[in-house]
Motif scaffolding. Structure first.
Motif, PDB file in Angstrom:
ATOM      1  N   PHE A 280       0.878  -1.155   0.000  1.00  0.00           N
ATOM      2  CA  PHE A 280       0.000   0.000   0.000  1.00  0.00           C
ATOM      3  C   PHE A 280       0.923   1.214   0.000  1.00  0.00           C
ATOM      4  N   ASP A 281       0.347   2.380   0.121  1.00  0.00           N
ATOM      5  CA  ASP A 281       1.197   3.557   0.103  1.00  0.00           C
ATOM      6  C   ASP A 281       0.586   4.596   1.022  1.00  0.00           C
ATOM      7  N   VAL A 282       1.436   5.316   1.728  1.00  0.00           N
ATOM      8  CA  VAL A 282       0.895   6.282   2.683  1.00  0.00           C
ATOM      9  C   VAL A 282       0.169   7.420   1.988  1.00  0.00           C
ATOM     10  N   ASP A 289      -4.440   7.523   7.385  1.00  0.00           N
ATOM     11  CA  ASP A 289      -5.178   7.622   8.647  1.00  0.00           C
ATOM     12  C   ASP A 289      -4.758   6.526   9.620  1.00  0.00           C
ATOM     13  N   VAL A 290      -4.674   5.314   9.083  1.00  0.00           N
ATOM     14  CA  VAL A 290      -4.289   4.199   9.947  1.00  0.00           C
ATOM     15  C   VAL A 290      -2.900   4.435  10.533  1.00  0.00           C
ATOM     16  N   ILE A 292      -1.200   7.309  11.016  1.00  0.00           N
ATOM     17  CA  ILE A 292      -1.098   8.409  11.975  1.00  0.00           C
ATOM     18  C   ILE A 292      -1.867   8.103  13.260  1.00  0.00           C
ATOM     19  N   TYR A 293      -3.121   7.657  13.090  1.00  0.00           N
ATOM     20  CA  TYR A 293      -3.959   7.535  14.285  1.00  0.00           C
ATOM     21  C   TYR A 293      -3.824   6.184  14.951  1.00  0.00           C
ATOM     22  N   LEU A 294      -3.838   5.128  14.126  1.00  0.00           N
ATOM     23  CA  LEU A 294      -3.873   3.802  14.736  1.00  0.00           C
ATOM     24  C   LEU A 294      -2.484   3.349  15.167  1.00  0.00           C
ATOM     25  N   LEU A 295      -1.534   3.352  14.247  1.00  0.00           N
ATOM     26  CA  LEU A 295      -0.217   2.801  14.588  1.00  0.00           C
ATOM     27  C   LEU A 295       0.489   3.680  15.617  1.00  0.00           C
ATOM     28  N   ALA A 296       0.583   4.978  15.310  1.00  0.00           N
ATOM     29  CA  ALA A 296       1.256   5.859  16.264  1.00  0.00           C
ATOM     30  C   ALA A 296       0.472   5.923  17.566  1.00  0.00           C
TER      31      ALA A 296
END
Lengths: 512, 151, 495
Positions: A280-282, A289-290, A292-296
């Motif tokens: 995939f690509d950021v 979103d995943v 920035i919000y989920l992983l971090a």
């Protein structure tokens, strides 16, 4: 690179496949070997060969090259391709080198911890696990990842369960790991199915091209991404999905704990990097979103809550297991930052943490080997009864906290710097708080070891009883390595920057 | 509406099976029941793969001379192309893509292996603890977990 | 190899460090062992004196020791403030060694070799702190000082010593790792360097929030400065033998703490940035409260060493206060306080040690009439007390004066109240000790004649405090040269 010339030609061409095939075949052989000694020797030899092979791969890719190996002569995208680049070659070396150290370290502990009849199968499972981990990192085919993921997982379940002769809770821990691991793998394979629906291919490089042409694809790709993240999240013990980890680390045989702690979650994290950034690509909204919000976000929650849970454990191995959950959070934060600096820091921490945790768990294994202790309260006076092992534990612990001159400082410092550069003040604060919590849970153990007297048994103070050399040498090797990285991390930083440039090809070299 | 339902019939079955399986894994406290839930969950994935293996207007993925793009440096959607078929050669045949079948064959093997290990573990747990109910297992290990002892 | 300023700088670290193994080698010959310590101390003093002259001439000798992790230098740079700290530590090491010989032999302490070895290592670490060229180097020597003094604190080896040592190590290591280190990392990230530069390193436009947070982390991260509430390590460290308390907990360790704070305020933040940071106001209040509260606690202690310890906590906060006020006069006052308090407080500790060695008394309530049998010791104690209180013509009067001027200069005249109140409290808790010794009738006159005889047998616990007391007196006349010496580091034009 002159070192390359020491290796035979066929190894240069077939190294990638060799790395997986050798331990796989050796695993099958080890299972039927009659004696433990032969199996142990085979394991050491095979893991040593793997280490050399992966070293060769690292040397080959260090100038930014990529090795594409078509398995069975079937070219990609139709056949299965093995791809070695700056991102996975260091992980391959890490896994095989830890595998080698662990198999040396394991020679005494296996006798103490595993029933005689199961020792040869134990080595077989270990070799297959090694093959699985190497395979899932080396392969460039998405479904092949699933296969190797399961190869490594299934052998890990049995390895964990072999701790039963030492601690019966190993059985339930293995069972829980099996349930959680299978759910994770199934989520992963569901995600792959959707991804295949969307792109019509299983080759990672191909998927990447098609997804970029489709500019992220339809909802199907989004769903696929979600399933894959959850599946991998389970495998790498991302914060709320980490419940299998403490049990699996705490009750399995020492050798397995060291190996799992240093490699299994790292391989899964590698896959996460591969999927989020390469396949995939950021630039896709949902991926961004995943990230920035989920992983971090979950990374930071894990850093705090994992460390907090570590403080309140009574079992030392659980202390370090929860600490691993927190440390995975650091790596996820690095990934979540998404900048070249953040990825370099996260990747560096991945490698450093493998070295540090490996050393720490080796020390714990030695404590159990000599005194059969696993409780925090049993640490009393260990600096007097096992000075060398305790010395290794101390240095490893300081490295985990992140004291200057240790590997932990190097990577944490880079992470802080990356967070500052991105303007994430709160992330810096969380890193600091989590490090303070690390001081507490490590400091507590060190205090007991250095400031308490050894316990008395039948009126006699417990005698000094140092761990055997076969355990001390790999342990101190890792400890000294972590100090060396703390003093001069150039090689590691180069590797990490190479990995980051694979993940963010556009910004490579542009950002510090 | 009814057409839409029947067109996606397989997917509904997959979803129902998937959710049932996952629910059983999480809700039951019996180790065997959990494993059967896991099996149902995994089986639903097999169905999913088989469902997406049907392609309208495909053709067998045989690499012909004029089509072959075996140069791996040129990244083309080879697999996808083969499955969808060449433009202009679309046929109405409902074609079975063999690749998902092959994949699922592997996945079935993996699933069986997982189930075998799971059942073997259950047997060992039953031998050691005398029960396969999670609550009772937790009770039996209660003091262990409290003290963190090994003995 | 010629004797250059750089060479001299290296020698300040090397002399005590080489002395340590020599002491260990000579452990069976106690006289030679002590001679090694004394010779090393004399060499160090000569060397440092030479350096002080060099620095006064405007030179800033620099030495790069190494680089780690690619970007962190471990380097030494000597500037006037550091030179002053070096001068105090090296001169007092010599006097304290004389005292230690008398004390350790007089009390038949065990493991004397270990004691001398670790004192030498601690002095080397203190020299490293004095000469640190950047924050990372400072941090490394700071930790080295904590580690090398730990065996000294737990010297007795009994349960009480171990408990004291645990608290000592826990607070000092804990605060430094949890607060000091993150502050250094933060400084490096924001300013791009951890070097010490006159006028500070932070670029213009650094947010006040950032500097506030960093200042807070530094102030409490440097636990050795004993700012309340991170002070408990100091009273707990009093389980150590008195020479340790005298040298380390009046001079090397605690002064290393406040010296670090002063150095960071002057060279990392710069006085202008410090004064502009809202946190400095808050911290000056914390320091003022520490001054008063610690004095109040000192008042309630009957054990002499405990009273002196809390007095130290109080006096150290004068330096922190001066640093936080950041006005030139206040900074000069803080620098002078480091010097004057060191000489005054070491006198008091040595007197406490002398009283313990000769009369085996530790509680103030048992000192009645003791001054008549030990006039020199109590005389020195009186002089030291007066210096700490700050009565002219004692050295200790100058820093109080400069601090008061600084408080007015920076518009915080209300802090004068804290300074005055503390001086009054100092009078109340310090003077009665000497007065009790001289004026109250002895509880047991026969015993005191005995003590008079014993005192004659222990000249080396009595002579050093008398010398330092005289030093505290003479330093009154040297306040001018010392402040002139410090002027180059103060960017006066920034005000």
């Amino acid at each position: 690179m002159s070192l390359i010339s020491f290796f035979p030609d066929w190894m240069l061409t077939h190294g990638a496949a060799f790395l997986v095939v050798v331990p796989l075949i050796a695993g099958a052989i080890a299972a039927i070997l009659p004696k433990r000694q032969i199996a142990a020797a085979l394991t050491v030899a095979v893991s040593f060969i793997c280490m050399l092979t992966s070293l060769l791969l690292v040397l080959q890719i260090i100038d930014g090259q990529t090795i594409n190996y078509a398995l069975g002569g079937w070219d990609a995208p139709h056949g299965i391709a093995y791809v070695v680049d700056g991102l996975n070659a260091p992980i391959l070396f890490l896994i095989s080198a830890i595998g080698f150290l662990v198999s040396v370290y394991g020679m005494p502990t296996i006798i103490a911890e595993v029933e005689p009849k199961k020792r040869a199968p134990f080595y077989a499972a270990f070799l297959i696990c090694l093959a699985g981990l190497l395979g899932m990192v080396v392969t460039g085919d998405a479904f092949n990842v699933f296969v190797f993921l399961e190869v490594s997982s299934i052998s890990t379940y049995s390895l964990v369960a072999m701790g039963a002769s030492r601690d019966r809770r190993a059985l339930t821990a293995a069972y829980n790991y099996l349930i959680m691991g299978s759910i994770g793998a199934t989520f992963f394979v569901i995600g792959l199915g959707f991804l295949y629906m969307e792109t019509g291919t299983l080759n990672m490089a191909d998927m990447a091209v098609i997804l970029r042409e489709m500019e992220g694809g339809s909802r199907v790709s989004e769903i696929a991404f979600g399933f894959i993240i959850v599946g991998l999240g389970l495998k790498l013990a991302m914060f709320p999905l980490h419940t299998w980890l403490p049990g699996a680390y705490a009750h399995s045989p020492s050798m397995v704990t060291v190996f799992l702690a240093s490699t299994a979650t790292k391989a899964a994290l590698y896959l996460l990097l591969r999927f989020v950034f390469t396949i995939f690509d950021v630039s896709f909204n949902y991926v961004f979103d995943v990230e920035i919000y989920l992983l971090a976000g979950l990374g930071m929650v894990g850093m705090i809550l994992g460390s907090l849970q570590a403080i309140f454990q009574t079992d030392i191995r659980r202390v370090l297991a929860y600490s691993s959950v927190a440390q995975v959070g650091y790596m996820l934060l690095g990934v979540g930052l998404g900048t070249a600096a953040g990825l370099t820091a996260g990747y560096l921490h991945l490698m450093n943490h493998a070295v540090i945790k490996g050393a720490l768990f080796m020390a714990l294994g030695a404590f159990w080997y000599r005194y059969g202790i696993t409780r925090v309260t049993d640490f009393n006076g260990l600096s007097k009864s096992m000075p060398w092992t305790m010395g290794a534990f101390t240095l490893g612990g300081l490295s985990l906290i992140g004291v200057p001159f240790t590997a932990g400082f190097t990577s944490k410092f880079r992470l802080v710097e990356a967070a500052f550069l991105k303007g994430w003040w709160w992330a810096v604060a969380i890193i600091v708080v989590s490090s303070v919590l690390a001081i507490i849970y490590i400091g507590r153990l060190l205090l007991a070891a250095y400031f308490q007297s050894p316990p008395e048994v039948n009126g006699h103070v417990v005698a000094k009883n140092e761990a055997p050399l076969l355990m001390l040498i790999p342990m101190w090797f890792l400890v000294l390595l972590s100090i060396a990285i703390g003093i001069n991390a150039d090689i590691m930083v180069d590797l990490a920057e190479g990995a980051a440039s694979v993940l963010l090809p556009i910004s490579a070299g542009a950002t510090p | 509406m009814l057409t839409a339902f029947f067109e996606n019939y397989n997917y509904y079955v997959v979803i129902i099976l998937m959710m049932t399986g996952l629910y059983v894994v999480f809700s039951s406290r019996n180790l065997i029941k959990k494993l059967s839930g896991l099996s149902v969950f995994q089986t639903s994935v097999f169905l999913l793969y088989i469902t997406i293996g049907k392609v309208e207007g495909g053709q067998p993925p045989i690499v012909s001379e004029n089509h072959a793009s075996n140069d791996s440096s040129v990244m083309v959607a080879g697999g996808g192309e083969a499955a969808i078929g060449h433009a202009g050669q679309m046929s109405d045949v409902l074609y079975s893509n063999p690749l998902p079948h092959v994949l699922i064959l592997t996945a079935i093997v993996v699933g069986v292996a997982t189930l075998a290990i799971g059942l073997a573990l259950t047997v060992r747990i039953r031998e050691t603890y005398g029960t396969i109910e999670e609550d009772e297992l937790a009770m039996l290990d209660y003091t262990y977990n409290l003290e963190g002892t090994d003995a | 190899m010629t004797y250059s300023a750089e060479m001299a700088l290296a020698l300040t670290l090397l002399i005590p460090l080489i002395a340590a193994p020599l002491i260990l080698i000579c452990r069976s010959q106690t006289n030679i062992r002590e001679a090694v310590t004394l010779i090393a101390a004399i060499l160090l003093l000569v060397n440092v004196a030479n350096l002080v002259v060099t620095v006064a001439g405007g030179a800033r000798p620099t030495l790069l020791l190494g680089t780690f992790a690619g970007e962190f230098d471990v380097s030494l740079t000597l500037e006037p403030l550091g030179a002053i700290f070096m001068a105090i530590a090296s001169s007092l090491w010599l006097l304290n060694s004389l005292f230690a010989i008398g004390y350790m032999r007089g009390n038949n302490e065990k493991n004397q070799t270990r004691f001398y070895v670790f004192v030498a290592i601690a002095i080397s670490a203190a020299m490293g702190i004095a000469a640190a060229g950047n924050l990372i180097t400072l941090f490394i020597f700071y930790e080295a000082l904590t580690l090398s003094t730990f065996p000294l604190v737990t010297h007795k080896g009994d349960a009480k010593a171990k408990r004291g040592g645990t608290i000592y190590a826990l607070i000092l290591m804990g605060t430094s790792l949890a607060l000091f280190l993150p502050a250094i990392v933060g400084t490096h990230v924001i300013a791009g360097t951890t070097e010490f530069r006159v006028g500070g390193v932070f670029p213009e436009g650094t947010s006040l929030l950032a500097t506030s947070v960093l200042l807070f982390l530094f102030a409490f991260g440097i636990g050795k400065a004993a700012l309340m509430p991170v002070h408990p390590w100091l009273p707990n460290a009093m389980v150590a033998p008195t020479p340790v308390s005298a040298l380390l907990h009046a001079v090397a360790v605690v002064k290393a703490g406040v010296f670090s704070i002063l150095k960071i305020v002057i060279f990392t933040f710069g006085p202008a940035v410090t004064a502009a940071t809202p946190m400095s106001t808050i911290l000056s209040w914390v320091a003022a409260i520490s001054i008063v509260v610690a004095s109040l606690i000192a008042l309630r202690q009957d054990n002499l060493k405990a009273r002196l310890a809390y007095s130290t906590v109080s006096q150290l906060s004068y330096v922190t206060l001066g640093a936080m006020l950041a006005a030139p006069a206040a900074l000069v006052g803080a620098g002078l306080q480091i010097v004057m308090h060191a000489w005054g407080k070491i006198t008091l500790f040595m007197c406490a040690g002398a009283i313990y060695t000769v009369a085996h008394r530790t509680n103030i309530s048992s000192f009645n009439g003791l001054g008549r049998s030990m006039p020199w010791v109590f005389g020195a104690f009186l002089v030291g007390s007066l210096s700490i209180i700050g009565i002219p013509p004692m050295g200790g009067s100058w820093p109080k004066y400069f601090l008061m001027v600084g408080a007015i200069d920076s518009g915080k005249a209300i802090l004068l109240a804290a300074l005055i109140m503390s001086s009054i409290l100092n009078v109340i808790y310090l003077t009665p000790i000497a007065i009790r010794g001289f004026l109250k009738p002895p509880d047991n006159p026969e015993k005191d004649t005995e003590i008079r005889a014993i005192a004659k047998a222990h000249p080396w616990v009595i002579i050093p405090p008398v010398i330092t007391a005289m030093g505290a007196l003479i330093l009154f006349f040297f306040a001018g040269p010392i402040s002139d010496f410090l002027i180059p580091v103060l960017p006066l034009d920034s005000f």
